[in-house]
Motif scaffolding. Structure first.
Motif, PDB file in Angstrom:
ATOM      1  N   LEU A  78      -8.343   1.010  -0.968  1.00 26.00           N
ATOM      2  CA  LEU A  78      -6.899   1.213  -0.953  1.00 26.00           C
ATOM      3  C   LEU A  78      -6.542   2.676  -1.162  1.00 26.00           C
ATOM      4  CD1 LEU A  78      -5.342  -1.755  -2.974  1.00 26.00           C
ATOM      5  CD2 LEU A  78      -4.821  -1.124  -0.635  1.00 26.00           C
ATOM      6  N   ARG A 136      -2.016  -5.149  -1.027  1.00 29.32           N
ATOM      7  CA  ARG A 136      -1.301  -3.958  -1.482  1.00 29.32           C
ATOM      8  C   ARG A 136      -0.754  -4.149  -2.897  1.00 29.32           C
ATOM      9  NH1 ARG A 136       3.377  -2.288  -2.528  1.00 29.32           N
ATOM     10  NH2 ARG A 136       4.380  -4.252  -1.950  1.00 29.32           N
ATOM     11  N   GLU A 159      -2.667  -8.706   3.844  1.00 34.25           N
ATOM     12  CA  GLU A 159      -2.321  -7.295   3.682  1.00 34.25           C
ATOM     13  C   GLU A 159      -1.322  -7.035   2.560  1.00 34.25           C
ATOM     14  OE1 GLU A 159      -0.760  -3.498   6.362  1.00 34.25           O
ATOM     15  OE2 GLU A 159      -1.205  -5.423   7.326  1.00 34.25           O
ATOM     16  N   GLU A 160      -0.225  -7.794   2.514  1.00 38.20           N
ATOM     17  CA  GLU A 160       0.798  -7.534   1.506  1.00 38.20           C
ATOM     18  C   GLU A 160       0.289  -7.871   0.112  1.00 38.20           C
ATOM     19  OE1 GLU A 160       4.309  -6.529  -0.473  1.00 38.20           O
ATOM     20  OE2 GLU A 160       3.382  -5.897   1.399  1.00 38.20           O
ATOM     21  N   ALA A 174      -2.774   3.983   0.134  1.00 40.99           N
ATOM     22  CA  ALA A 174      -1.841   2.923  -0.248  1.00 40.99           C
ATOM     23  C   ALA A 174      -1.484   2.989  -1.733  1.00 40.99           C
ATOM     24  CB  ALA A 174      -2.437   1.552   0.088  1.00 40.99           C
TER      25      ALA A 174
END
Length: 358
Positions: free
Chosen positions: A128, A98, A94-95, A133
């Motif tokens: 995204l 992003r 996830e990180e 995001a």
């Protein structure tokens, strides 16, 4: 322009080879291009200080996460070249997902090695945006995704050494030189888990016990020292399998020309230069059936794709016993590389793309 190129520069790895080749393309157009190892920098602030101190005008990074994250928020324009594990593996976290989306938003352009890689990146990027995001992106900006990411395959040029000592190479590998009809397979990779060099070791060693003329040489630099210890221990107990340290590129190409086939057993690949170089050197390739390999190998046409270790042995034996198939594969593979992996075409692409950073 004075250009910064950030990449993972472990010697004789695919990324390092690609970075050096791109640098040569750009310097041939009159730019100054300085390579910096991504592993030497903790974060964007260190690269920002470097850019300021060394007066770079623009930058490139190989690998959307490992290289790209260091250019996030950069004061100079930059472009991105996807590595393979960024799109195939890091995108699952996830990180990292992003961060890579944010880097891709800032980049003036991005390069994917295959159409499939481009499609995956575009899909994730738009996803995204739909999650919010990437708040700076507007709906109107969506069509730009297709313009920003271009496809440029790896350009291939092989340069086998004319002074390569085959007997010394076999001696260093611990391969008996008096073996009748020696049949050597070579697996070339940086020694890390994603390359899975142990995938075929058990089945190959079992095959060697029945047919002592077949040998597998695993060649490549240490990338993960802990994993390399595991590899060494395994190979000690595996007759017919040999581990060699990396050798100069020209010698490696000469060794490949003398072997029976090149093997790729990676869990994930962007686009394997070792596979393409073997194809260019008229050597058959047997590769694990993963998207990165299937993108450049058509089964039983430009190479052989295996789904598991047992199929690898079956396909290897069929290739050894069918000279017609071998000739067909090496001929078509060579033609494929000439047509789709032109070094000159790659040079023109990067020399054109870099103008977007002016």
């Amino acid at each position: 322009m004075r250009l910064l190129l950030v990449a993972c520069l472990r010697p004789r790895t695919g990324n390092a080879t690609t970075a050096a080749r791109i640098r040569d393309h750009l310097e041939a157009a009159g730019h100054t291009c300085i390579l910096k190892d991504a592993f030497r920098y903790e974060g964007p602030s260190e690269i920002a200080n470097l850019i300021s101190a060394e007066k770079y005008e623009a930058a490139l990074a190989i690998h959307l996460y490992k290289g790209g994250r260091l250019l996030q928020g950069s004061s100079i324009p930059f472009g991105i070249i996807f590595g393979g594990t960024d799109i195939n593996e890091d995108i699952k976290h996830e990180e990292k997902h992003r961060v890579m989306g944010a880097v891709l938003e800032e980049a003036r352009f991005a390069v994917a090695f295959t159409e499939k890689m481009k499609e995956m990146a575009e899909s994730e990027w738009l996803l995204l945006k739909s999650r919010g995001a990437l708040p700076s992106l507007s709906v109107e900006a969506e069509p730009y995704a297709g313009n920003k990411i271009c496809v440029q395959t790896q350009g291939i040029m092989t340069t086998p050494s004319t002074t390569f000592n085959w007997k010394r190479f076999l001696q260093n590998a611990g391969i008996p030189q008096d073996t009748d009809n020696l049949c050597l397979f070579i697996l070339i990779c940086g020694l890390r888990r994603i390359k899975d060099p142990l995938y075929l070791v058990d089945v190959f060693s079992e095959w060697h016990r029945k047919e002592p003329n077949v040998h597998l040489a695993i060649i490549g630099p240490t990338v993960d020292p802990l994993f390399v210890s595991e590899v060494k221990e395994k190979i000690k107990r595996s007759p017919g399998v040999h581990l060699l340290q990396e050798i100069p590129q020209d010698d490696l190409h000469a060794a490949v020309k003398r072997c029976f086939a090149v093997v790729n057993s990676s869990i994930s690949e962007g686009m394997s230069a070792a596979v393409l170089e073997a194809m260019d050197l008229d050597v058959p390739v047997l590769a694990r059936n993963i998207p990165g390999n299937a993108a450049i190998i058509k089964h039983k046409d430009t190479g052989l794709l295996f789904a598991d270790p047992q199929e690898f042995v079956l396909l290897s034996k069929s290739l050894m016993n069918d000279p017609t198939l071998e000739k067909k594969i090496v001929t078509r593979a060579k033609d494929y590389v000439k047509k789709h992996h032109s070094w000159e075409c790659e040079r023109k692409t990067y020399q054109s793309l870099i103008l977007r950073l002016q």
